[in-house]
Design a protein around this motif. Structure first.
Motif, PDB file in Angstrom:
ATOM      1  N   THR A  94      -0.149 -11.671  -1.480  1.00 52.81           N
ATOM      2  CA  THR A  94       0.234 -12.104  -0.117  1.00 52.81           C
ATOM      3  C   THR A  94      -0.338 -13.264   0.291  1.00 52.81           C
ATOM      4  O   THR A  94       0.277 -14.201   0.751  1.00 52.81           O
ATOM      5  CB  THR A  94      -0.222 -10.983   0.837  1.00 52.81           C
ATOM      6  N   GLU A  95      -1.736 -13.223  -0.155  1.00 56.80           N
ATOM      7  CA  GLU A  95      -2.278 -14.495  -0.087  1.00 56.80           C
ATOM      8  C   GLU A  95      -1.482 -15.887  -0.594  1.00 56.80           C
ATOM      9  O   GLU A  95      -1.325 -16.869  -0.134  1.00 56.80           O
ATOM     10  CB  GLU A  95      -3.758 -14.553  -0.597  1.00 56.80           C
ATOM     11  N   ASP A  96      -0.982 -15.565  -2.001  1.00 62.68           N
ATOM     12  CA  ASP A  96      -0.459 -16.463  -2.735  1.00 62.68           C
ATOM     13  C   ASP A  96       1.051 -17.045  -2.047  1.00 62.68           C
ATOM     14  O   ASP A  96       1.244 -18.119  -2.089  1.00 62.68           O
ATOM     15  CB  ASP A  96      -0.090 -15.871  -4.254  1.00 62.68           C
ATOM     16  N   ASP A 146      -3.532   2.927 -12.267  1.00 60.86           N
ATOM     17  CA  ASP A 146      -5.127   2.805 -12.116  1.00 60.86           C
ATOM     18  C   ASP A 146      -5.397   1.448 -11.498  1.00 60.86           C
ATOM     19  O   ASP A 146      -6.616   1.213 -11.009  1.00 60.86           O
ATOM     20  CB  ASP A 146      -5.785   2.500 -13.504  1.00 60.86           C
ATOM     21  N   ARG A 147      -4.523   0.479 -11.292  1.00 61.05           N
ATOM     22  CA  ARG A 147      -4.520  -0.751 -10.762  1.00 61.05           C
ATOM     23  C   ARG A 147      -4.992  -0.560  -9.117  1.00 61.05           C
ATOM     24  O   ARG A 147      -4.173   0.374  -8.598  1.00 61.05           O
ATOM     25  CB  ARG A 147      -3.791  -1.775 -10.835  1.00 61.05           C
ATOM     26  N   ASP A 148      -5.840  -1.302  -8.414  1.00 66.70           N
ATOM     27  CA  ASP A 148      -6.172  -1.161  -6.909  1.00 66.70           C
ATOM     28  C   ASP A 148      -4.981  -1.605  -6.306  1.00 66.70           C
ATOM     29  O   ASP A 148      -4.725  -3.045  -6.107  1.00 66.70           O
ATOM     30  CB  ASP A 148      -7.200  -1.899  -6.781  1.00 66.70           C
ATOM     31  N   ALA A 149      -4.291  -1.100  -5.551  1.00 64.07           N
ATOM     32  CA  ALA A 149      -2.935  -1.367  -5.057  1.00 64.07           C
ATOM     33  C   ALA A 149      -3.280  -2.398  -3.894  1.00 64.07           C
ATOM     34  O   ALA A 149      -2.512  -3.264  -3.625  1.00 64.07           O
ATOM     35  CB  ALA A 149      -2.234  -0.107  -4.486  1.00 64.07           C
ATOM     36  N   ALA A 150      -4.459  -2.107  -2.862  1.00 68.74           N
ATOM     37  CA  ALA A 150      -4.686  -2.880  -2.021  1.00 68.74           C
ATOM     38  C   ALA A 150      -4.992  -4.144  -2.207  1.00 68.74           C
ATOM     39  O   ALA A 150      -4.819  -5.466  -1.680  1.00 68.74           O
ATOM     40  CB  ALA A 150      -5.840  -2.113  -1.090  1.00 68.74           C
ATOM     41  N   ARG A 152       0.899  -1.219  -0.129  1.00 73.42           N
ATOM     42  CA  ARG A 152       0.077   0.107  -0.042  1.00 73.42           C
ATOM     43  C   ARG A 152       0.925   1.202  -0.056  1.00 73.42           C
ATOM     44  O   ARG A 152       0.396   2.154  -0.530  1.00 73.42           O
ATOM     45  CB  ARG A 152      -0.946   0.075   1.103  1.00 73.42           C
ATOM     46  N   LEU A 153       1.996   1.063   0.566  1.00 73.32           N
ATOM     47  CA  LEU A 153       2.991   2.614   0.649  1.00 73.32           C
ATOM     48  C   LEU A 153       3.512   2.686  -0.818  1.00 73.32           C
ATOM     49  O   LEU A 153       4.146   3.879  -0.757  1.00 73.32           O
ATOM     50  CB  LEU A 153       4.033   2.150   1.550  1.00 73.32           C
ATOM     51  N   PHE A 154       3.505   1.775  -1.678  1.00 70.20           N
ATOM     52  CA  PHE A 154       3.884   2.066  -3.060  1.00 70.20           C
ATOM     53  C   PHE A 154       3.052   3.312  -3.799  1.00 70.20           C
ATOM     54  O   PHE A 154       3.599   4.056  -4.535  1.00 70.20           O
ATOM     55  CB  PHE A 154       3.884   0.841  -3.895  1.00 70.20           C
ATOM     56  N   GLY A 170       5.687  -3.488  -6.736  1.00 66.99           N
ATOM     57  CA  GLY A 170       5.977  -2.256  -6.687  1.00 66.99           C
ATOM     58  C   GLY A 170       6.073  -1.840  -8.112  1.00 66.99           C
ATOM     59  O   GLY A 170       5.569  -0.594  -8.517  1.00 66.99           O
ATOM     60  N   GLN A 171       6.738  -2.339  -8.824  1.00 66.17           N
ATOM     61  CA  GLN A 171       6.907  -1.885 -10.179  1.00 66.17           C
ATOM     62  C   GLN A 171       5.660  -1.900 -10.937  1.00 66.17           C
ATOM     63  O   GLN A 171       5.395  -1.107 -11.745  1.00 66.17           O
ATOM     64  CB  GLN A 171       8.192  -2.701 -10.954  1.00 66.17           C
ATOM     65  N   LEU A 172       4.810  -3.079 -10.804  1.00 64.69           N
ATOM     66  CA  LEU A 172       3.506  -3.106 -11.530  1.00 64.69           C
ATOM     67  C   LEU A 172       2.575  -1.997 -11.134  1.00 64.69           C
ATOM     68  O   LEU A 172       2.073  -1.233 -12.146  1.00 64.69           O
ATOM     69  CB  LEU A 172       3.151  -4.485 -11.123  1.00 64.69           C
ATOM     70  N   LEU A 173       2.586  -1.809  -9.772  1.00 66.80           N
ATOM     71  CA  LEU A 173       1.719  -0.586  -9.392  1.00 66.80           C
ATOM     72  C   LEU A 173       2.339   0.742  -9.990  1.00 66.80           C
ATOM     73  O   LEU A 173       1.373   1.677 -10.229  1.00 66.80           O
ATOM     74  CB  LEU A 173       1.813  -0.612  -7.890  1.00 66.80           C
TER      75      LEU A 173
END
Length: 211
Positions: free
Chosen positions: A185-187, A174-178, A103-105, A166-169
């Motif tokens: 994290t689940e994976d 526009d991607r939902d970071a959360a 989320r900090l990204f 982080g790079q993806l975000l």
């Protein structure tokens, strides 16, 4: 007289600390922008300090940049320690640190760019995220929450995932970071041995307010 001398020394130490902090902040901004070849003069101008002051604190630009990265890593690591200090489940401690970092990204883009521009070095750094993540992984293994054969390799997996995320975000604003962070994290938790249901439960627990 002694009191006046101590007061003068205290003012001098405060000025020195202020100058060093200004140089570190300026260096972090240059690192975030990818300006790693900027001359020392340009950095001191951005920090609003003299060239002579620079060499009172750092031997070279590389020395300053290392300090800037260390400062960013340690600040982030200290924040995670504060925000996970009241948790008992070691799997949740690891997961919450990962979820907050993702989320900090979005919330701290300059700090995140400093981390991303030093991605490979984060894995073996002795300050900041890496030692804390390995500590949390080892604690979760000892508690029977994680089933990994080599905590260092597990750290490599987690570090690669957070840098890639982080790079993806950054590339997809526009991607939902959360949502993206919680899914990855689940994976990772499932890879580390948690069941799908357990991993989902851990990743849907409330987070502290980053604001």
């Amino acid at each position: 007289m002694a009191t006046q001398e101590r007061a003068a020394e205290s003012r001098l130490e405060r000025r020195k600390a202020h100058t060093r902090a200004a140089l570190v902040r300026a260096a972090q901004a240059f690192i975030a922008d990818g300006k790693l070849n900027a001359p020392v003069l340009e950095i001191t101008q951005a920090a609003d300090v003299g060239m002579g002051s620079f060499y009172n604190h750092f031997e070279s630009k590389d020395d300053l940049f290392r300090a800037a990265v260390d400062d960013a890593l340690e600040s982030h690591g200290n924040m995670l320690d504060r925000l996970t200090g009241d948790l008992d489940d070691p799997a949740e401690i690891f997961a919450q640190s990962f979820r907050l970092t993702g989320r900090l990204f979005r919330k701290e883009p300059e700090l995140s760019r400093v981390l991303l521009n030093n991605g490979p070095a984060l894995i073996t750094a002795d300050r900041g995220l890496a030692p804390r993540a390995q500590r949390d992984i080892e604690t979760a293994v000892a508690a029977g929450r994680f089933a990994v054969r080599d905590p260092e390799l597990a750290l490599v997996l987690a570090a690669g995932a957070i840098v890639g995320l982080g790079q993806l975000l950054h590339d997809q604003p526009d991607r939902d970071a959360a949502e993206a962070t919680d899914r990855i994290t689940e994976d990772i938790l499932r890879t580390f041995g948690l069941s799908a249901a357990d991993a989902h439960d851990v990743c849907t627990r409330p987070l502290p307010d980053l604001d």
